[in-house]
Write an enzyme that holds these catalytic residues in place. Structure first.
Site, short mmCIF file in Angstrom:
data_model
loop_
_atom_site.label_atom_id
_atom_site.label_comp_id
_atom_site.label_asym_id
_atom_site.label_seq_id
_atom_site.Cartn_x
_atom_site.Cartn_y
_atom_site.Cartn_z
N HIS A 134 49.77 -14.90 65.78
CA HIS A 134 50.20 -13.83 66.69
C HIS A 134 49.19 -12.69 66.74
O HIS A 134 48.36 -12.52 65.83
CB HIS A 134 51.56 -13.30 66.25
N GLU A 168 57.21 -16.87 59.70
CA GLU A 168 56.43 -16.53 58.52
C GLU A 168 57.24 -16.82 57.26
O GLU A 168 58.48 -16.94 57.30
CB GLU A 168 56.04 -15.04 58.59
#
Length: 224
Positions: free
Chosen positions: A15, A90
């Protein structure tokens, strides 16, 4: 398409930058959106991918920083829909989440000790995941995507800790990887029969002109 029949080509992208990346705050599962630098990085990687071989699908972690990056890519690559998968999130970093990295050892010594352990089976206090749990979760997710898209090129937008685990799956005997930079491009090929290779690793050439390479911090020891 330049993709052969016997494999799926998966472009794994980290990201764009968030304000917490810039401040070296630990995100984990906390849902922080992109900052302006991160949006510009996402535009750059989207532009790059739109000029490469056709992308069939875009998958993303369901956390805002990944989803927003994925939406920008999907829009430039033919107005594709973004398919979210929580298994691409994550690593959950438990009691470390929300802390500035430098202060974590003082404020949450138990969590920091677990996080810094060389063992891969240690859970982080406060609901955090061991490295083994992260590895199993995200390598299974990528394998599922690969099985579904043989002969196609797909994009997966995810996080630094996840990308490190995917690297380990493809190159188990290699040295541990260092920094995973925001919007870096990592191209995996998943062949029939569970074989993974890496074609491109850590490529941020699309950012050369932008001056947005400073941070890269992802809240773990080596994104920083």
């Amino acid at each position: 398409s330049s993709v052969g029949e016997g494999y799926a080509e998966i472009v794994v992208v980290r990201h764009g930058e968030t304000s917490w990346n810039a401040e070296r705050k630990i995100q984990g599962h906390l849902d922080v959106e992109l900052n302006d630098a991160g949006r510009q990085q996402a535009d750059k990687v989207a532009e790059r991918l739109s000029k490469e071989p056709k992308v069939s699908y875009v998958y993303s972690s369901d956390l805002k920083r990944a989803f927003e990056t994925a939406q920008i890519i999907a829009a430039k690559c033919g107005n594709l829909e973004v398919l979210t998968d929580p298994a691409l999130r994550e690593r959950h970093l438990g009691d470390m989440q929300g802390l500035v990295y430098q202060e974590a050892s003082k404020l949450r010594p138990e969590a920091y000790k677990a996080f810094s352990s060389n063992r891969t089976d240690v859970d982080i206090p406060g609901g955090g995941e061991s490295l083994d749990k992260l590895y199993d979760r995200c390598t299974s997710a990528l394998q599922r995507i690969g099985d579904k898209h043989q002969g196609e090129r797909v994009v997966v937008v995810t996080h630094g800790g996840v990308i490190r685990s995917l690297y380990e799956r493809a190159r188990p005997s290699a040295r541990k990887v260092e920094k995973i930079l925001n919007t870096s491009v990592n191209v995996f090929r998943l062949f029939d029969g569970d074989k993974w290779t890496i074609q491109v690793w850590g490529d941020v050439s699309h950012l050369d002109q932008t001056g947005f390479l400073q941070s890269g911090f992802g809240g773990d020891r080596t994104s920083g």
